[in-house]
Write an enzyme that holds these catalytic residues in place. Sequence first.
Site, PDB file in Angstrom:
ATOM      1  N   SER A  48      20.093 -30.809  13.016  1.00  0.00           N
ATOM      2  CA  SER A  48      20.014 -31.786  11.934  1.00  0.00           C
ATOM      3  C   SER A  48      18.557 -32.082  11.613  1.00  0.00           C
ATOM      4  CB  SER A  48      20.724 -33.081  12.350  1.00  0.00           C
ATOM      5  OG  SER A  48      22.007 -32.809  12.882  1.00  0.00           O
ATOM      6  N   GLU A 157      23.884 -33.077  18.889  1.00  0.00           N
ATOM      7  CA  GLU A 157      22.723 -32.208  19.057  1.00  0.00           C
ATOM      8  C   GLU A 157      22.588 -31.757  20.504  1.00  0.00           C
ATOM      9  OE1 GLU A 157      19.812 -33.876  15.474  1.00  0.00           O
ATOM     10  OE2 GLU A 157      19.668 -34.729  17.478  1.00  0.00           O
TER      11      GLU A 157
END
Length: 327
Positions: A48, A157
């Site tokens: 991201s 993540e």
Amino acid sequence: MATASMPENAMPPAIHKLDNIEAAKRRAAYKAVEDHFDTSYRYVGIGSGSTVVYVVEAIAAKGRDVTSKIVFIPTGDQSKQLIIEAGLPLGSIDSLPPVEIEHSKLDGLSALQVATGLQDLGLKGKRQSLDVAFDGADEIDEELNCIKGGGACLFQEKLVATAAKKFICVADSRKLQPRLLTKWKTIPIEIAPFAAPTIKRILITLGSPDPVIRQGGSAKAGPVVTDNGMWIMDAPFPPLLLASDLKHGDHGDGENGTWEVHHLGRRLKRIVGVLEVGLFHGRNGLQVASAGEEGGGQKPVAAYFGMENGEVEVRNAAEVLGSKSRP
């Protein structure tokens, strides 16, 4: 540490149209993809943040003949949309197949128990690893420890990073600092909303002077809600030490007012109500593999920084092969 110039076929197009920071991010992304993306890969993690936009751009430029054979795994809704808009095949971290399967023989009774949910199918085996994961960071120290979570995607993540054989970090030069919490002043922590008051009290006792729940800003009233339905608490601490910084008698465990990266990361994760901590520390994927263990590591094996002078600085991890310490 190395400063790299890119071969002509790796240069991003029309880079002169971007401002200096965006151009630096783009150069770093294209160089990272050139060095760590292989057409034989089957599973690629996409992180991201603003820098990853250029990673996706560089991968998509390889052409459909290459990318159509690869499944791309996002770290959240933002990267999911990046993958879709680039026309790349979309997967998910929870749908990776097993790579070693043993089938149990099912007799009549076992088949009935499977049908009624009393028994599973008896499939056993290791899960598929990602070949590589590309992501950004909010700050990176000289040992490639990272702070992540500025975009509120830190749990997914970390899921993707630790599922990858190697995690590659891409950023601009502002993110490279000698120690974490030098310019990025807080550690993002993803928490259960109803545990927020307790977690805040514990953080204060650990030396965080003013932990706050991240707010949505003018466009959204109230706390930021993550893709997992959680809140983000941003906890300031003094700059985090490396093990080499510790003086005699100081273990970096907060007792003397100092925290070493690894000690603080593990201590924060033990707080009840914390889903994940935005410190990426410990080992990288190559170290985990060399130790004969399954899965990947939290730290990148390499970090690519777009510099103001137009070059890309590459920091590669200093390996301690076979080490099982500091997981």
